[in-house]
Design an enzyme around this catalytic site. Structure first.
Site, mmCIF file in Angstrom:
data_model
loop_
_atom_site.group_PDB
_atom_site.id
_atom_site.type_symbol
_atom_site.label_atom_id
_atom_site.label_comp_id
_atom_site.label_asym_id
_atom_site.label_seq_id
_atom_site.Cartn_x
_atom_site.Cartn_y
_atom_site.Cartn_z
ATOM 1 N N GLY A 275 -59.837 -0.043 -23.423
ATOM 2 C CA GLY A 275 -58.657 -1.464 -24.005
ATOM 3 C C GLY A 275 -57.051 -1.121 -23.349
ATOM 4 O O GLY A 275 -56.625 -2.266 -23.389
ATOM 5 N N THR A 276 -56.543 -0.259 -23.233
ATOM 6 C CA THR A 276 -55.028 -0.010 -22.858
ATOM 7 C C THR A 276 -55.069 -0.475 -21.275
ATOM 8 O O THR A 276 -54.158 -0.932 -21.479
ATOM 9 C CB THR A 276 -55.029 1.056 -23.048
ATOM 10 N N GLN B 30 -59.958 -3.593 -32.206
ATOM 11 C CA GLN B 30 -60.237 -3.506 -33.747
ATOM 12 C C GLN B 30 -60.658 -4.416 -35.028
ATOM 13 O O GLN B 30 -62.045 -4.442 -35.686
ATOM 14 C CB GLN B 30 -58.681 -2.634 -34.674
ATOM 15 N N THR C 178 -65.349 -0.380 -7.924
ATOM 16 C CA THR C 178 -66.974 -0.376 -8.181
ATOM 17 C C THR C 178 -67.118 -0.168 -9.930
ATOM 18 O O THR C 178 -66.450 0.737 -10.515
ATOM 19 C CB THR C 178 -67.555 0.695 -7.708
ATOM 20 N N CYS D 245 -47.941 13.103 -37.605
ATOM 21 C CA CYS D 245 -47.024 14.424 -37.824
ATOM 22 C C CYS D 245 -47.515 15.364 -36.173
ATOM 23 O O CYS D 245 -48.510 15.057 -36.477
ATOM 24 C CB CYS D 245 -47.570 15.057 -38.980
#
Length: 398
Positions: free
Chosen positions: A71-72, A179, A237, A325
């Site tokens: 997706g990136t 998503q 490829t 965090c």
């Protein structure tokens, strides 16, 4: 009880039917699909079939589907293509709650390549103000990139209305639908969407394969340059086993789309209502009526999300914290910050994301055990129930 996996927005189990479909292409039919001989041509035929299966799930023409690695890559390709095809346009619009695949790229383009980026706010339920979008579009706006559904809260954005605004203003519209694909029905033939990104491992295909939808006749510039693969639109490829797996996963998802929006949604609602009724000072994050059928994000006030995850992990329960965090930092996620969730709630947020492989027994197990964990953690929490703390105010991506 065995592992209870409720972190499907992070990644999904490979469907056994998908694994079975791809296995022969590792050891038996391993030819290069670009080869001239019949042995490679058989693999090329399966890639064609996979492309048609992806198109069927999206409701588009198979020729509009380009296979990528994830997706990136699809997100980066879409935005960079729009910019390269319109060198005189230097403005990008996106939202404050996008995935880092979009926000980090936009930050880079702004700092390193001289582009101007407008980042739209969301309200307390995670929704966009479409008037703000319309006002933000300029003559030099190259692309608007807004996700179809948020990965943390599941909030679904009005992509049809966004697309209409962009089309009326002559601006390319891209949506990160990583998503959303496979969870809600889609028909791109009827929607004003120019480009759409998806990722295989979010819908029960393996990691390392994705796709980009590019509307016919849209000016397009490839991100990866090299050979002639994907009709020159994405060199390299082909990941044949991954592509074949993605095709099968899309085929299976299309068959189960009603199940996602009925049985899986009912499981999500049972989990959510059970936890919200059993645990005081719990807050649902996001628009309750406009979200993915599998996702719930709940903040449990006055406890730390990481502590919750550690405790439920000991019971074999897998979920995600809405908090980003790290050691030495108490910074909640950028999505909850943008929504203005109070700190002592944002820090204790947990995302449960289900799939068709979850069961009612698993939901019952979580509802039975999580309230005790929250109660025990609150006894040792440094936060005070009398002081909810300041809201998490939106920040820039600087």
């Amino acid at each position: 009880m065995d592992t209870i996996y409720m972190d499907n927005n992070a990644t999904t189990k490979v469907d056994p039917a998908v694994l079975e479909e791809m296995l022969p292409y590792f050891t038996e039919q391993y030819g290069n699909p670009s080869s001239m001989h019949r042995f490679g041509g058989q693999v090329g035929g399966k890639i064609t079939e996979a492309r048609e299966r992806v198109a069927a799930l999206l409701g588009c023409d198979a020729r509009e589907v380009i296979f990528t690695a994830c997706g990136t890559e699809s997100d980066n390709t879409a935005i960079r293509s729009a910019l390269a095809a319109q060198p005189d346009k230097k403005h990008i619009i996106t939202s404050r709650v996008e995935h880092p695949a979009i926000l980090s790229l936009c930050k880079h383009l702004e700092k390193r390549e001289g582009y101007d980026v407008t980042i739209l706010n969301v309200d307390t339920e995670g929704n966009l103000d479409l008037d703000e979008l319309n006002k933000a579009i300029r003559d030099d706006t190259a692309i608007v990139s807004i996700m179809w559904a948020n990965n943390e809260t599941g909030v679904i954005f009005p992509v049809e209305k966004i697309g209409e605004i962009c089309r009326d203003r002559g601006v390319i519209f891209h949506t990160d639908a990583v998503q959303a694909v496979g969870k809600i029905p889609m028909n791109l033939k009827e929607l004003p969407i120019d480009m759409l990104s998806l990722s295989g491992h979010k819908l029960h295909a393996p990691k390392g394969v994705g796709a980009l939808y590019v509307r016919k006749a849209l000016p397009y510039r490839p991100f990866i340059i090299g050979g002639h693969q994907e009709k020159g639109r994405r060199a390299g490829t082909e990941n044949t086993t991954g592509i074949i797996a993605l095709g099968k996963a899309c085929d299976v998802a299309l068959q189960h789309i009603d199940d996602e929006n009925t049985r899986v949604k009912a499981l999500r609602d049972k989990l959510e209502s059970g936890l919200m009724s059993a645990i005081p000072d719990a807050k649902l994050n996001g628009d309750k009526d406009h979200r993915l059928p599998n996702t719930t994000n709940i903040s449990f006030g006055y406890v730390e999300g990481e502590a919750i995850l550690l405790m439920i992990d000991q019971l074999g329960i897998c979920a995600s914290s809405g908090s980003a965090c790290t050691s030495g930092s108490l910074e909640p996620s950028h999505v909850l910050r943008a929504m203005g969730v109070p700190f002592t709630f944002a820090h204790g947020s947990i995302r449960f994301s289900l799939s068709r492989f979850n069961t009612e027994e698993e939901v019952d197990y979580v509802v039975e055990n999580l309230p005790k964990i929250i109660e025990n953690l609150r006894k040792i929490s440094p936060f005070s129930a009398q002081d909810s703390g300041p809201a998490c105010t939106p920040r820039s991506t600087e």
